[in-house]
Design a protein around this motif. Structure first.
Motif, PDB file in Angstrom:
ATOM      1  N   ILE A   1       1.805  -8.727  -3.725  1.00 44.65           N
ATOM      2  CA  ILE A   1       0.705  -7.899  -4.213  1.00 44.65           C
ATOM      3  C   ILE A   1       1.114  -6.445  -4.421  1.00 44.65           C
ATOM      4  N   LEU A   2       1.687  -5.838  -3.396  1.00 45.59           N
ATOM      5  CA  LEU A   2       1.951  -4.399  -3.428  1.00 45.59           C
ATOM      6  C   LEU A   2       2.948  -3.951  -4.511  1.00 45.59           C
ATOM      7  N   PRO A   3       3.988  -4.728  -4.813  1.00 49.37           N
ATOM      8  CA  PRO A   3       4.878  -4.255  -5.895  1.00 49.37           C
ATOM      9  C   PRO A   3       4.193  -4.161  -7.258  1.00 49.37           C
ATOM     10  N   VAL A   4       3.255  -5.043  -7.516  1.00 51.47           N
ATOM     11  CA  VAL A   4       2.533  -4.994  -8.796  1.00 51.47           C
ATOM     12  C   VAL A   4       1.664  -3.737  -8.854  1.00 51.47           C
ATOM     13  N   VAL A   5       0.980  -3.434  -7.745  1.00 51.36           N
ATOM     14  CA  VAL A   5       0.149  -2.232  -7.688  1.00 51.36           C
ATOM     15  C   VAL A   5       1.031  -0.985  -7.798  1.00 51.36           C
TER      16      VAL A   5
END
Length: 140
Positions: free
Chosen positions: A84-88
């Motif tokens: 999740i966090l790398p996309v954000v």
């Protein structure tokens, strides 16, 4: 007499003993006055956060919150939530870099770091998904 103040041709200039050939401000100085009419140069103070001995003039803008968040989420995406966090981080980094390029905000380096960490995190997440799917298919 060449030593009398205020006489042309003496060592004190045409206006008196001040040494200034035009006299004091407001005493018949020809033409418009620069810098708003006060006759003095504007004062430049150091920018915010400048320490002692800092120079005067332009200071670079502070990093934006998006750039900082992008970098932090990119780091956390490598460690905690790789799906999740790398996309954000990637989305925030691209947005923050565009703002920095337009001059609306600072922190271009942090935004680029967030983009790079987001790409690396997405690659690791994709590699993990491929390994999990391959092991599930091979083990079945």
């Amino acid at each position: 007499m060449a030593d009398e103040p205020g006489k042309p041709g003496n060592a004190h200039g045409p206006q008196g003993g001040s040494g200034d050939p035009w006299g004091a401000p407001g005493e018949g100085r020809p033409g418009p006055r620069p810098y708003g009419g006060s006759g003095t140069l504007p004062h430049y103070a150091p920018g915010p956060g400048a320490g002692p001995g800092a120079g005067y003039g332009w200071q670079p803008p502070l990093p934006s919150g998006q750039a900082t968040a992008s970098m932090v989420l990119g780091i956390l995406g490598l460690l905690i939530l790789p799906l999740i966090l790398p996309v954000v981080a990637l989305c925030l980094g691209i947005s923050a870099r565009r703002k920095a390029d337009r001059g609306e905000a600072g922190g271009r380096g942090q935004a680029v770091a967030g983009i790079v960490l987001g790409i690396i995190g997405c690659a690791f997440a994709a590699l993990g998904v491929i390994i999990i799917v391959a092991s599930a298919i091979g083990g079945a």
